[in-house]
Design a protein around this motif. Structure first.
Motif, short mmCIF file in Angstrom:
data_model
loop_
_atom_site.label_atom_id
_atom_site.label_comp_id
_atom_site.label_asym_id
_atom_site.label_seq_id
_atom_site.Cartn_x
_atom_site.Cartn_y
_atom_site.Cartn_z
N LEU B 325 0.93 -1.04 0.07
CA LEU B 325 0.06 -0.10 -0.08
C LEU B 325 0.78 1.27 -0.16
O LEU B 325 0.53 2.23 -0.63
CB LEU B 325 -0.76 0.03 1.16
N TYR B 326 1.92 0.93 0.64
CA TYR B 326 3.16 2.34 0.92
C TYR B 326 3.33 2.80 -0.50
O TYR B 326 3.27 3.78 -1.13
CB TYR B 326 4.16 2.29 1.64
N ALA B 327 3.91 1.51 -1.32
CA ALA B 327 4.47 1.82 -2.62
C ALA B 327 3.38 2.38 -3.41
O ALA B 327 3.73 3.04 -4.26
CB ALA B 327 5.22 0.48 -3.10
N TYR B 328 2.30 1.95 -3.45
CA TYR B 328 1.15 2.23 -4.36
C TYR B 328 0.93 3.87 -4.09
O TYR B 328 0.89 4.66 -4.94
CB TYR B 328 -0.28 1.40 -3.75
N ALA B 329 0.89 4.07 -2.89
CA ALA B 329 0.80 5.54 -2.74
C ALA B 329 1.98 6.23 -3.05
O ALA B 329 1.87 7.44 -3.36
CB ALA B 329 0.57 5.82 -1.05
N GLY B 330 3.01 6.01 -2.85
CA GLY B 330 4.26 6.54 -3.12
C GLY B 330 4.26 6.90 -4.86
O GLY B 330 4.80 8.01 -5.41
N ALA B 331 3.74 5.79 -5.45
CA ALA B 331 3.70 5.70 -7.00
C ALA B 331 2.68 7.07 -7.26
O ALA B 331 2.64 7.93 -8.27
CB ALA B 331 3.28 4.55 -7.59
N GLU B 332 1.46 7.18 -6.81
CA GLU B 332 0.42 8.20 -6.79
C GLU B 332 1.24 9.43 -6.59
O GLU B 332 0.65 10.37 -7.02
CB GLU B 332 -0.67 7.81 -5.71
N ILE B 333 2.03 9.61 -5.61
CA ILE B 333 2.75 11.23 -5.46
C ILE B 333 3.47 11.31 -6.63
O ILE B 333 3.40 12.45 -7.08
CB ILE B 333 3.41 10.79 -3.95
N ALA B 334 4.42 10.28 -7.06
CA ALA B 334 5.34 10.39 -8.16
C ALA B 334 4.33 10.86 -9.48
O ALA B 334 4.86 12.05 -10.10
CB ALA B 334 6.11 9.36 -8.32
N ASP B 335 3.26 10.16 -9.52
CA ASP B 335 2.39 10.44 -10.60
C ASP B 335 1.81 11.94 -10.43
O ASP B 335 1.87 12.75 -11.67
CB ASP B 335 1.10 9.40 -10.52
N ALA B 336 1.26 12.23 -9.29
CA ALA B 336 0.94 13.72 -9.24
C ALA B 336 1.90 14.75 -9.69
O ALA B 336 1.69 15.65 -10.65
CB ALA B 336 0.58 13.90 -7.80
N ALA B 337 3.23 14.46 -9.13
CA ALA B 337 4.22 15.52 -9.44
C ALA B 337 4.62 15.58 -10.95
O ALA B 337 4.63 16.60 -11.55
CB ALA B 337 5.50 15.04 -8.73
N LEU B 338 4.84 14.36 -11.71
CA LEU B 338 5.05 14.17 -12.90
C LEU B 338 3.73 14.77 -13.91
O LEU B 338 4.17 15.34 -14.84
CB LEU B 338 5.13 12.72 -13.54
N THR B 339 2.48 14.57 -13.71
CA THR B 339 1.64 15.26 -14.15
C THR B 339 1.52 16.67 -14.14
O THR B 339 1.09 17.31 -14.98
CB THR B 339 0.28 14.42 -13.51
N LYS B 340 1.77 17.18 -13.08
CA LYS B 340 1.82 18.56 -12.88
C LYS B 340 3.11 18.93 -13.70
O LYS B 340 3.04 20.26 -14.21
CB LYS B 340 1.98 18.75 -11.34
#
Lengths: 358, 415
Positions: B325-340
Motif C-alpha cells: 500500500l505504501y509503494a502504491y501511495a508513493g507511486a501516486e505521489i510521483a504520478d501527481a508530480a509528473l502530471t503537474k
C-alpha cells in the motif's frame, strides 16, 4: 630481458588502467573505486592472517576507524548546523592521521592478540566489530549516528578530488568529475599498498612473521622477538585497513555505520581465502572478485538469461550472486586450497616443468 | 619477446590517446514536442528508479513494495501513461547495503528522472549527496523527521514522532492514562525508534507522564527482560517502535506475565502475518497501530480500489499497509508530480522537483491520511494519522477506529 619484459608489462597495465576513466561509465568507476579500497584493506588482512597466522574477524572495525577518522580529521566545522564535528585539517594530513589512528587502534588491541591464538583470537577480534557498531551508532557528535557523516573531498596542492575546484575539468573531451579524479588517487594508493606489501612479505621482517606463524618456539630459538612481531603485524594490518577505509569513505561521499558491520569482516576473510592466504597479489585479486561480483551481476541482471527481473519473484541477480559467491568459496576450498595465487603459480610453473621433463 | 612487449604498450597508448570515449552525449536539454525534457524522459517514456531491498533483511517488505508499485504503474500505463508517455521502472536491488545502493544509483542515475522508492534511511543518507547534485526527487520509504528539511525527499504522510505524539494522546483520551502515570516505550536503536522516542518524550513532557525507555536492536527478539522491566516500573501502557517479531514476543509475554496494558505501535510494528502467530489472541486484546498509512479495513475509495486491484493481480499475496500500500501511495505521489510537471511543460528533473513542491491538497483517496501538502520541504506533507485496533476479521488484520485525526500536541510540535 625478462626483467625488462616485466617492467614493460607493468607500465603497459598502468597506462591501460590510467586510461580507463576515459571509457568507463560512472557505474564501473564507482565499482572500481570500491574494489580498490577493498584491495588495500584485504592486503592488510592477508599480511595478518596469511603471513603472520593471526585470525582476525575485526578487520571491519579498523576499516571503520580509517573511514570515520578521515571524515573527522578533515571535516569542516559548519557553524550553526548540528552536523558532526570536524577538525578541519588539510586532507593529506587527515589521510595520514586516519591511517595512524587505525594503526594505534591495532597496537592497542595487540596485547590481546599476543595472548590468545587461532579461533579464540578470531572471536576476541569479533567483539571489536560490535563495539565499533555501538560507538558508530551512539557517538553522534563525531559519527552522525545512523544518519552518517559527509566525507570531505580529498585535496592536494589546491587540486580537489571532487566535481569542483577546478570546475569543468575536461580531458580528451571527457568531463573529469569526482569519480574520474578519485580513480587516480585510488590507483596510486593501491599500487603503493601492493608494492609495500610484496616487499614486506619478502623482507627480513616478513620471513620472521612467517617463522612465527609456522612455529613460535622455533622462531624464538632463531632469535625472533615473537611478541613484538605479533604486535607489529596487527599494527601494520590495521594501518592497511585504515587506508582502505579512507579510500572507501572518499568513494562513498557519505559514510553510514551499516557499511562497516560484521559481514564486511567476513567478506575480507573470503577475499583472502579466494585469493590465497598470504599472497599479496592473491588478496588484491580476491578483493576485486568479491567486491565487484554482486555489483556486476546486479548490473547485468536485465540481460542475463534465467534471472528474474527484480521484484517479479524467482531467482534474481542478487540471489544468484550469493550462490556464485558461495560456490566460489567451496570450489576454492575443494580444488585450490592455495587460492587464485596458487593457481597462477602453477600455471606459470607448468610449461617449465614440462620442458624439463621433455 | 621484447618486441611483443612494446607492441602491447603501443596498443595501450594508442587506445588511451585515440579516445573520444564516453561523455559528451548526456541527453539533457533535449526537447520532445513542446515539452522540455531531460535525463529519464523521452518522447514516449519516463523512467523512474526503484531501489528496494530484495535480498537483505527487509526483503519481504521490499518485495511487497514492488508489488504495490507494479500494480499502480501497470494500471497507469494501460490508461495511457503520463503526458502520453509510458512509465518505465528501472529497479535495482540494494540488499540493504549502502555500497550496493551507491553503485546501483551510479548505474541508473543517468537514465532516470527521479527515484520512485528508496528503502532504508541509511541508504537514503548515503545516496543524498549524489541525489542532491543530480537534482532529482527521492520518494523515501521511511517516515523519520530527521531527514527534514530536504528539497529532494518526499515522505508519504507523517513522521514517526508525530505518530508517537498521537499515540500518547490516544492513550490519554481513550485508555484512561492521566498525569503522573508511567508508560513504557520499547524502541529500535536507529532512525525509526529514536525518532518515535523524540515524539513520546515531547508528549510526556507536556502531560507530566513518565517514560520508561527500553532500547533494543533488531537482532533481539525475546522481550522477556523488557516486559519484566515494564512490570517493575508499573507501566500503564506501552509504546512500541520496533518490528513484528518483537511485537509478537512483547504481546505474548506481557499476556503470560499478566501485564494487561494497551500497546500502541508505529506503522512498521504491524504485519498481517502476526495473526498467524500464537500471540494473535494477546494482540487482538491489547494491540493498536498509529500510522499515516491506511489500515486495510478502512472504507474509502482509494483503499478499496487498491484492495480490488491487488486481489486481482496477486490472488495469493498478502497486502500490507507499509509494504504494497505504501509503494502504491508513493507511486501516486510521483504520478501527481509528473502530471503537474507535464502541465507546466517541463519534464526535466528540476521541473519535476518544482512540480512536487507545488502540490498542495493532494488527495490519495484515504490511502495516506489527510490531504498532502508538499510546498514546505521542512514539514512532512501531513500531520494526520489513522488509529486502528487489531482484529482477526478485518482485512489486513486492522480495524480502523474513526477517521484520520491528529492531536493538538502534534499540531503544535516543532521539528
Amino acid at each position: 630481458v625478462s626483467r625488462l619484459l616485466r617492467g614493460g608489462l607493468v607500465a603497459g597495465v598502468a597506462v591501460l588502467l590510467a586510461a580507463l576513466p576515459i571509457y568507463l561509465e560512472s557505474f564501473w568507476l564507482q565499482t572500481g573505486l570500491f574494489a580498490m579500497g577493498a584491495v588495500i584493506a584485504a592486503i592488510g588482512l592477508t599480511l595478518l592472517v596469511g603471513v603472520a597466522g593471526q585470525l582476525s574477524l575485526g578487520h571491519a572495525f579498523f576499516v571503520a576507524v580509517g573511514a570515520y577518522g578521515y571524515s573527522y580529521l578533515a571535516g569542516q566545522e559548519v557553524p550553526g548546523a548540528d552536523a558532526p564535528a570536524g577538525l578541519g585539517l588539510p586532507p593529506v594530513l587527515a589521510l595520514l592521521g586516519a591511517v595512524a589512528l587505525a594503526g594505534l587502534a591495532g597496537a592497542l588491541f595487540s596485547p590481546i592478540a599476543g595472548r590468545v591464538r587461532g579461533i579464540y583470537l578470531g572471536l576476541a577480534s569479533l567483539g571489536l566489530v560490535f563495539i565499533g557498531q555501538h560507538i558508530l551508532q551512539n557517538a553522534t557528535g563525531i559519527t552522525g549516528g545512523y544518519e552518517g557523516v559527509a566525507v570531505e573531498p580529498f585535496r592536494v596542492f589546491g587540486f580537489s578530488f571532487s566535481n569542483t575546484d577546478p570546475d569543468d575539468l575536461t580531458i580528451l573531451g571527457v568531463p573529469y568529475g569526482q569519480l574520474e579524479r578519485l580513480w587516480y588517487l585510488g590507483l596510486v594508493l593501491a599500487a603503493v599498498a601492493i608494492w609495500y606489501g610484496r616487499n614486506l612479505v619478502r623482507s627480513r621482517p616478513g620471513r620472521a612473521l612467517a617463522a612465527v606463524r609456522d612455529g613460535e618456539i622455533a622462531a624464538a630459538v632463531m632469535g625472533v622477538d615473537v611478541v613484538r612481531y605479533r604486535a607489529a603485524a596487527f599494527t601494520v594490518s590495521s594501518m592497511y585497513a585504515g587506508l582502505g577505509g579512507v579510500l572507501t569513505a572518499l568513494a562513498f561521499g557519505r559514510i553510514v555505520p551499516e557499511s562497516f558491520g560484521f559481514l564486511l569482516s567476513v567478506d575480507y576473510l573470503v577475499m583472502i581465502v579466494i585469493g590465497g592466504a598470504g599472497s599479496v597479489g592473491g588478496a588484491a585479486a580476491g578483493a576485486v572478485f568479491v567486491t565487484a561480483l554482486p555489483l556486476v551481476l546486479n548490473h547485468y541482471s536485465g540481460s542475463l538469461p534465467l534471472l528474474a527481473e527484480p521484484g517479479s519473484g524467482g531467482v534474481g541477480a542478487s540471489e544468484f550472486s550469493r550462490f556464485v559467491y558461495g560456490a566460489a568459496i567451496v570450489a576454492v576450498l575443494l580444488f585450490a586450497r592455495d587460492g587464485l595465487a596458487g593457481l597462477a603459480r602453477r600455471a606459470r610453473r607448468s610449461p617449465e616443468v614440462k620442458e624439463r621433463l621433455a | 619477446m621484447s618486441r611483443r612487449l612494446f607492441g602491447t604498450v603501443a596498443v595501450a597508448l594508442a587506445l588511451a590517446v585515440a579516445a573520444c570515449g564516453k561523455g559528451s552525449d548526456d541527453g539533457g536539454g533535449a526537447s520532445g514536442g513542446d515539452i522540455k525534457t531531460g535525463p529519464g524522459a523521452t518522447k514516449d517514456a519516463i523512467t523512474l528508479g526503484y531501489l528496494p531491498d530484495l535480498s537483505g533483511v527487509f526483503a519481504p517488505n521490499g518485495k511487497s513494495m514492488m508489488e504495490g508499485a507494479n500494480l499502480y504503474w501497470d494500471a497507469k500505463n494501460k490508461n495511457g501513461g503520463i503526458c502520453g508517455r509510458q512509465i518505465k521502472l528501472s529497479t535495482q536491488d540494494t540488499g540493504y547495503d549502502p555500497q550496493k545502493a551507491v553503485a546501483a544509483y551510479q548505474q541508473m542515475s543517468g537514465d532516470v528522472i527521479g527515484l520512485g522508492l528508496v528503502l532504508g534511511s541509511s541508504i537514503t543518507s548515503a545516496l543524498l549527496p549524489s541525489v542532491k547534485q543530480d537534482g532529482m526527487f527521492l520518494n523515501f520509504a521511511g517516515w523519520t523527521s530527521d531527514i527534514l528539511p530536504n528539497e529532494n525527499v518526499a515522505i508519504a504522510g507523517t513522521t514517526y514522532d508525530i505518530e508517537a505524539i498521537n499515540a500518547v494522546d490516544f492513550l490519554m483520551h481513550e485508555k484512561g492514562i492521566k498525569e503522573g502515570d508511567t508508560i513504557g516505550h520499547l524502541y529500535f536503536e536507529g532512525d525509526y525508534g529514536e525518532n518515535a522516542l523524540k515524539g513520546s518524550k515531547y508528549a510526556a513532557d507536556k502531560h507530566g507522564l513518565k517514560i520508561v525507555e527500553q532500547k533494543i536492536t533488531p537482532a533481539e527478539t525475546d522481550m522477556t527482560g523488557q516486559v519484566s522491566a515494564f512490570r517493575r516500573a508499573k507501566v500503564k501502557a506501552i509504546l512500541f517502535s520496533a518490528a513484528p517479531p518483537q511485537a509478537a514476543s512483547l504481546a505474548g509475554i506481557a499476556a503470560a506475565q499478566k501485564l494487561d496494558v494497551p500497546i500502541v505501535a508505529n506503522g512498521p510494528g504491524w504485519t498481517p502475518q502476526l495473526l498467524t502467530t500464537p500471540a494473535a489472541g494477546a494482540l487482538a486484546a491489547n494491540y493498536y497501530v498509529v500510522s499515516s498509512m491506511a489500515p486495510l479495513g478502512l472504507d474509502t475509495d482509494g483503499v478499496k480500489k487498491f484492495l480490488d486491484a491487488y486481489e486481482q493481480k496477486y490472488p495469493k499475496g498478502t497486502p500490507s499497509s507499509n509494504g504494497s500500500l505504501y509503494a502504491y501511495a508513493g507511486a501516486e505521489i510521483a504520478d501527481a508530480a509528473l502530471t503537474k510537471a507535464c502541465e507546466n511543460k517541463d519534464l526535466t528533473r528540476k521541473g519535476v522537483l518544482d512540480a512536487l513542491h507545488s502540490l498542495d491538497g493532494l488527495d490519495t483517496g484515504g490511502v495516506v491520511a489527510g490531504k498532502l501538502n508538499f510546498t514546505d520541504p521542512a514539514q512532512p506533507p501531513s500531520r494526520l494519522v489513522y488509529i486502528a485496533k487489531v482484529s482477526k476479521d478485518a482485512p489486513g488484520g486492522l480495524e480502523p477506529l474513526g477517521d484520520a485525526q491528529t492531536a493538538a500536541d502534534a499540531e503544535a510540535y516543532a521539528f
